[in-house]
Design a protein around this motif. Structure first.
Motif, mmCIF file in Angstrom:
data_model
loop_
_atom_site.group_PDB
_atom_site.id
_atom_site.type_symbol
_atom_site.label_atom_id
_atom_site.label_comp_id
_atom_site.label_asym_id
_atom_site.label_seq_id
_atom_site.Cartn_x
_atom_site.Cartn_y
_atom_site.Cartn_z
ATOM 1 N N TRP A 50 -26.758 8.611 0.725
ATOM 2 C CA TRP A 50 -26.306 7.815 1.810
ATOM 3 C C TRP A 50 -25.403 6.405 1.321
ATOM 4 N N PHE A 51 -26.023 5.822 0.289
ATOM 5 C CA PHE A 51 -25.452 4.670 -0.413
ATOM 6 C C PHE A 51 -23.860 4.802 -0.922
ATOM 7 N N VAL A 52 -23.871 6.178 -1.626
ATOM 8 C CA VAL A 52 -22.558 6.583 -2.296
ATOM 9 C C VAL A 52 -21.731 6.657 -1.172
ATOM 10 N N ALA A 53 -22.150 7.483 -0.196
ATOM 11 C CA ALA A 53 -21.156 7.740 0.953
ATOM 12 C C ALA A 53 -20.782 6.557 1.678
ATOM 13 N N PHE A 54 -21.551 5.669 1.969
ATOM 14 C CA PHE A 54 -21.372 4.418 2.607
ATOM 15 C C PHE A 54 -20.286 3.630 1.750
ATOM 16 N N MET A 55 -20.429 3.323 0.535
ATOM 17 C CA MET A 55 -19.513 2.836 -0.504
ATOM 18 C C MET A 55 -18.192 3.351 -0.286
ATOM 19 N N CYS A 56 -18.286 4.870 -0.659
ATOM 20 C CA CYS A 56 -16.766 5.265 -0.634
ATOM 21 C C CYS A 56 -16.094 5.003 0.656
ATOM 22 N N GLU A 57 -16.875 5.077 1.734
ATOM 23 C CA GLU A 57 -16.163 4.867 3.214
ATOM 24 C C GLU A 57 -15.543 3.525 3.371
ATOM 25 N N CYS A 58 -16.478 2.491 2.755
ATOM 26 C CA CYS A 58 -15.922 1.323 2.763
ATOM 27 C C CYS A 58 -14.579 1.081 1.990
ATOM 28 N N TRP A 59 -14.663 1.449 0.846
ATOM 29 C CA TRP A 59 -13.660 1.467 -0.019
ATOM 30 C C TRP A 59 -12.207 1.924 0.670
ATOM 31 N N PHE A 60 -12.518 3.099 1.220
ATOM 32 C CA PHE A 60 -11.388 3.764 1.954
ATOM 33 C C PHE A 60 -10.787 3.136 3.123
ATOM 34 N N THR A 61 -11.685 2.547 3.987
ATOM 35 C CA THR A 61 -11.320 1.736 5.149
ATOM 36 C C THR A 61 -10.612 0.402 4.597
ATOM 37 N N LEU A 62 -11.124 -0.091 3.537
ATOM 38 C CA LEU A 62 -10.449 -1.346 3.152
ATOM 39 C C LEU A 62 -8.924 -0.769 2.534
ATOM 40 N N GLY A 63 -9.149 0.216 1.897
ATOM 41 C CA GLY A 63 -7.269 0.637 1.428
ATOM 42 C C GLY A 63 -6.686 1.002 2.686
ATOM 43 N N TRP A 64 -7.135 1.636 3.660
ATOM 44 C CA TRP A 64 -6.485 1.984 4.910
ATOM 45 C C TRP A 64 -5.938 0.495 5.416
ATOM 46 N N ILE A 65 -6.694 -0.285 5.619
ATOM 47 C CA ILE A 65 -6.419 -1.524 6.093
ATOM 48 C C ILE A 65 -5.046 -2.369 5.395
ATOM 49 N N PHE A 66 -5.181 -2.160 4.111
ATOM 50 C CA PHE A 66 -4.160 -2.842 3.208
ATOM 51 C C PHE A 66 -2.985 -1.832 3.453
ATOM 52 N N THR A 67 -2.859 -0.365 3.565
ATOM 53 C CA THR A 67 -1.837 0.316 3.770
ATOM 54 C C THR A 67 -1.258 -0.069 5.160
ATOM 55 N N MET A 68 -1.938 -0.051 6.197
ATOM 56 C CA MET A 68 -1.346 -0.336 7.508
ATOM 57 C C MET A 68 -0.526 -1.801 7.413
ATOM 58 N N SER A 69 -1.071 -2.896 6.914
ATOM 59 C CA SER A 69 -0.693 -3.901 6.890
ATOM 60 C C SER A 69 0.717 -4.040 6.248
ATOM 61 N N THR A 70 1.100 -3.166 5.187
ATOM 62 C CA THR A 70 2.367 -3.042 4.720
ATOM 63 C C THR A 70 3.405 -2.425 5.477
ATOM 64 N N GLN A 71 3.043 -1.432 6.462
ATOM 65 C CA GLN A 71 3.789 -0.469 7.070
ATOM 66 C C GLN A 71 3.755 -0.785 8.725
ATOM 67 N N TRP A 72 3.195 -1.954 8.927
ATOM 68 C CA TRP A 72 3.062 -2.366 10.534
ATOM 69 C C TRP A 72 4.211 -2.752 11.141
ATOM 70 N N ASN A 73 5.245 -3.646 10.200
ATOM 71 C CA ASN A 73 6.399 -3.922 11.062
ATOM 72 C C ASN A 73 7.650 -3.275 10.122
ATOM 73 N N PRO A 74 7.742 -2.166 10.074
ATOM 74 C CA PRO A 74 9.051 -1.267 9.313
ATOM 75 C C PRO A 74 10.223 -2.037 9.434
ATOM 76 N N ALA A 75 11.000 -2.087 8.586
ATOM 77 C CA ALA A 75 12.415 -2.613 8.607
ATOM 78 C C ALA A 75 13.229 -1.862 7.407
ATOM 79 N N LEU A 76 14.396 -1.900 7.631
ATOM 80 C CA LEU A 76 15.400 -1.348 6.465
ATOM 81 C C LEU A 76 16.278 -2.396 6.343
ATOM 82 N N VAL A 77 16.415 -3.034 4.880
ATOM 83 C CA VAL A 77 17.139 -4.239 4.335
ATOM 84 C C VAL A 77 18.455 -3.543 3.841
ATOM 85 N N LYS A 78 19.652 -4.173 4.378
ATOM 86 C CA LYS A 78 20.858 -3.720 3.558
ATOM 87 C C LYS A 78 21.452 -5.215 3.134
ATOM 88 N N THR A 79 21.794 -5.105 1.986
ATOM 89 C CA THR A 79 22.570 -6.211 1.198
ATOM 90 C C THR A 79 24.051 -6.092 1.320
#
Length: 352
Positions: A50-79
């Protein structure tokens, strides 16, 4: 009358809707949070699995939040690098840092190709300075850079004359390159000449380290009583654009930082600190470009594109620095380890 320099932006960021992906990502995040809540509710059934599964799921959730934060406002930059000189009266200077640490794991010919691709950037040469940090304190690397500086006197004008895109010779003269088959006889002759010169450079650099003292002659004296973990600082100017000619060659400076036994050197971070201190005393450019010795520039206008973002004519200061992961070359068949970073460059980067 409006000032035209304040009208044309150097880059545009085009935002676009990404509703479907936002909804899908939010649903996944909610499900992950519900799963974590379920784990906490069932804490009475605590066990090691139970403890191993809980820690893995916490880590995956944290990673998912970081992934979402970088892709929440998508944009294309043209120089718009062609607008750069219209918006900026004078291009700023750029100090380029190249780091190497082992002449065996990172052969000098690799460092040389990286340096040559940087010396030939489409940017005013008197505004560029290339600093090479040799953490191995290797006379072989110093010798290779000396030979490369002579080759650069021919290679840089050739690249700019014919608008060569891949300016690392070992990639430009590979077996898949068929540019020499062109009907332009002048170009063909110069192409063959440059290839012969590069092959001679490769042979000159591929020497026995024991023969370096006779090859370097007077310059070797400073390396004679050193080893890679105990030596004074070595700073050598290999190329210097004394007349500050715009179409000349950039500065090329060799640096091997001081090392003493029992003193922490902090690996690459320590080398970068020394590079910034030395460059601050010699050229003190307001912008820095940092690359590894096994990288090369595949777009000669990369500095101009970066300047479009860093020197926005509208005065918007959104960016202080840019970090770009390395896309490796010469990977294994089908790229099993993902060194080409296809998902990163073709998917993620197009949504941020």
């Amino acid at each position: 009358m409006a000032n035209p320099k304040s009208v044309l932006p150097l880059y545009e960021k085009n935002w676009y809707k990404h509703t479907y992906k936002r909804v899908l990502d939010s649903i996944i995040l909610i499900l992950l949070l519900l799963l974590l809540g379920y784990r906490l509710v069932s804490v009475n059934n605590y066990s090691l699995p139970w403890f191993v599964a809980f820690m893995c799921e916490c880590w995956f959730t944290l990673g998912w939040i970081f992934t979402m934060s970088t892709q929440w406002n998508p944009a294309l930059v043209k120089t718009y690098p062609q607008r750069l000189l219209q918006s900026v009266e004078e291009l700023p200077a750029v100090d380029i840092f190249v780091t190497t640490a082992d002449e065996e794991l990172e052969p000098p010919i690799i460092t040389v190709n990286t340096v040559l691709s940087l010396l030939s950037l489409d940017y005013p040469s008197h505004k560029l300075s290339c600093y090479v940090s040799d953490d191995a304190c290797s006379p072989l690397i110093f010798y290779a850079l000396q030979q490369a500086s002579n080759f650069a006197k021919h290679w840089v004008p050739f690249c700019k004359k014919y608008n060569v895109q891949i300016r690392a010779p070992f990639r430009y003269f590979n077996d898949d390159n068929d540019e020499c088959t062109t009907n332009n006889e002048e170009f063909r002759q110069e192409w063959l000449q440059m290839k012969d010169m590069y092959e001679n450079l490769s042979r000159e650099i591929d020497v026995d380290p024991k023969s370096i003292p006779s090859l370097l002659e007077r310059e070797f004296a400073i390396f004679s009583n050193t080893n890679r973990t105990n030596h004074p600082a070595i700073i050598k100017v290999i190329l210097e654009n004394k007349e500050m000619v715009e179409n000349g060659l950039p500065h090329l400076i060799y640096i091997s930082r001081e090392k003493r036994p029992k003193q922490p050197h902090h690996f690459k971070a320590g080398a970068m600190n020394v590079l910034t201190r030395v460059s601050g005393l010699i050229t003190n450019a307001p912008f820095m470009l940092n690359v590894d010795c096994d990288m090369f520039v595949n777009n000669p206008k990369i500095v101009q594109h970066a300047m479009c973002i860093l020197l926005d004519s509208r005065g918007e200061k959104e960016v202080a620095f840019v970090q770009c992961p390395q896309q490796f070359y010469a990977t294994l068949k089908d790229d099993p380890f993902g060194n080409q970073m296809t998902i990163l460059y073709k998917v993620i980067y197009k949504t941020i």
